[in-house]
Design a protein around this motif. Structure first.
Motif, PDB file in Angstrom:
ATOM      1  N   VAL B  86      37.574  51.245  43.325  1.00 38.91           N
ATOM      2  CA  VAL B  86      37.975  49.836  43.210  1.00 38.91           C
ATOM      3  C   VAL B  86      36.957  48.966  43.944  1.00 38.91           C
ATOM      4  O   VAL B  86      37.077  48.711  45.127  1.00 38.91           O
ATOM      5  CB  VAL B  86      39.384  49.584  43.816  1.00 38.91           C
ATOM      6  N   VAL B  87      35.925  48.529  43.226  1.00 35.48           N
ATOM      7  CA  VAL B  87      34.898  47.684  43.824  1.00 35.48           C
ATOM      8  C   VAL B  87      35.008  46.286  43.208  1.00 35.48           C
ATOM      9  O   VAL B  87      34.771  46.118  42.009  1.00 35.48           O
ATOM     10  CB  VAL B  87      33.487  48.269  43.577  1.00 35.48           C
ATOM     11  N   PRO B  88      35.381  45.286  44.019  1.00 37.14           N
ATOM     12  CA  PRO B  88      35.520  43.932  43.462  1.00 37.14           C
ATOM     13  C   PRO B  88      34.159  43.322  43.119  1.00 37.14           C
ATOM     14  O   PRO B  88      33.206  43.469  43.883  1.00 37.14           O
ATOM     15  CB  PRO B  88      36.210  43.143  44.584  1.00 37.14           C
ATOM     16  N   VAL B  89      34.094  42.666  41.974  1.00 42.34           N
ATOM     17  CA  VAL B  89      32.861  42.028  41.513  1.00 42.34           C
ATOM     18  C   VAL B  89      33.197  40.611  41.066  1.00 42.34           C
ATOM     19  O   VAL B  89      34.102  40.420  40.242  1.00 42.34           O
ATOM     20  CB  VAL B  89      32.260  42.779  40.303  1.00 42.34           C
ATOM     21  N   THR B  90      32.484  39.631  41.610  1.00 42.05           N
ATOM     22  CA  THR B  90      32.649  38.253  41.147  1.00 42.05           C
ATOM     23  C   THR B  90      31.290  37.725  40.710  1.00 42.05           C
ATOM     24  O   THR B  90      30.303  37.862  41.430  1.00 42.05           O
ATOM     25  CB  THR B  90      33.237  37.347  42.247  1.00 42.05           C
ATOM     26  N   VAL B  91      31.255  37.154  39.520  1.00 41.93           N
ATOM     27  CA  VAL B  91      30.030  36.549  38.997  1.00 41.93           C
ATOM     28  C   VAL B  91      30.317  35.071  38.795  1.00 41.93           C
ATOM     29  O   VAL B  91      31.271  34.707  38.107  1.00 41.93           O
ATOM     30  CB  VAL B  91      29.620  37.177  37.649  1.00 41.93           C
ATOM     31  N   VAL B  92      29.496  34.216  39.430  1.00 45.20           N
ATOM     32  CA  VAL B  92      29.627  32.774  39.232  1.00 45.20           C
ATOM     33  C   VAL B  92      28.263  32.260  38.808  1.00 45.20           C
ATOM     34  O   VAL B  92      27.265  32.492  39.488  1.00 45.20           O
ATOM     35  CB  VAL B  92      30.069  32.061  40.538  1.00 45.20           C
TER      36      VAL B  92
END
Lengths: 103, 164
Positions: B86-92
């Motif tokens: 479970v590796v959180p990834v956020t792309v903005v």
């Protein structure tokens, strides 16, 4: 039998933020069970989020997405009380669609 | 804990099944609805891209040639992941007219994790969680105004999430 998606949507300054937690095992097909047998691949392949019937996000997943896929995104034009639906389909052909009212 | 929603779903299915006269009828109905409501149908799943074993292969399958590195994409991942499953990834992306965001893990057996398309009115950001089998680069690909951009960031994985 599939389990409903947990979903929340709220509007701030005209932007609706959607947070969704789909309920799915997302098996890669590479994991072995306790007796050493490969667990067959089983994962969500497609998803679509619609606001009052208009598509606001489409996505495709592979096996690298975590179990119980989590999703956050934002769109303009939603109002409190509007209807939002999230539909998904998996590689076994199972489908489900869940709705939430924007708060 | 999962009993009550499960039971609810079963009851709903049973009601629908009774209405349409059995399970096969139900499947046929879903099939027909899919065909009759193009708005609800899914685009064809990109099997070649999702089966790709390298970044180059995956980019080719997505029809992307040599994306430019860009500082206008903010990719947020943990430096160290204690749990690779479970590796959180956020792309903005701060670029205008973002049409697509794809997320890759360059050392996973299948490198492409997710591919999102954004209609106009949807902001160029997305958060999800991915599995990582080992220390690798998480790569974000953004299509904005018809052009492709990428950014990569390494995540050190101390316990893999793809084994068993």
């Amino acid at each position: 039998m599939s389990i409903p998606t947990k979903m929340r949507a709220s509007v701030t300054n005209g932007v609706t933020e959607v947070r969704a937690l789909m309920q799915h095992e997302m098996e890669t097909g590479r994991r072995k069970d306790e007796s050493g047998n490969l667990v067959p691949a089983w994962y969500i392949t497609d998803l679509k989020v619609q606001h009052n019937g208009r598509t606001v996000l489409e996505g495709q997943f592979g096996t690298s997405v975590s179990k119980n896929p989590f999703l956050v995104f934002r769109f303009k034009g939603g109002k409190a009380g509007d209807k939002l639906s999230l539909a998904w389909a998996d590689n076994r052909g199972e489908k489900r669609s869940d709705e939430v009212i924007i708060g | 804990m999962m009993n009550s929603p499960g039971r609810e779903a079963i009851n709903m299915e049973r009601r629908k099944a009774l209405k349409t006269g059995g399970g096969i009828g139900l499947m046929a109905l879903f099939g027909a609805l899919g065909l009759l409501q193009p708005g609800k149908a899914f685009a064809e799943w990109n099997k070649t891209a999702f089966s790709s074993k390298s970044m180059d292969e995956a980019l080719t399958a997505l029809g992307v040639a040599a994306p430019a590195d860009s500082d206008a994409i903010k990719l947020t991942v943990p430096e160290i992941a204690e749990n690779g499953s479970v590796v959180p990834v956020t792309v903005v992306s701060n670029m205008p007219n973002v049409e697509q965001i794809a997320i890759f893990v360059d050392k996973n057996p299948n490198v492409l994790a997710a591919n999102f398309t954004f209609p106009s009115g949807t902001e160029g950001m997305v958060t999800t969680r991915v599995k990582m089998g080992q220390t690798a680069n998480v790569v974000a690909l953004v299509k904005a105004d018809g052009k492709f951009y990428r950014v990569a960031r390494e995540v050190k994985v101390t316990a893999g999430g793809c084994g068993g």
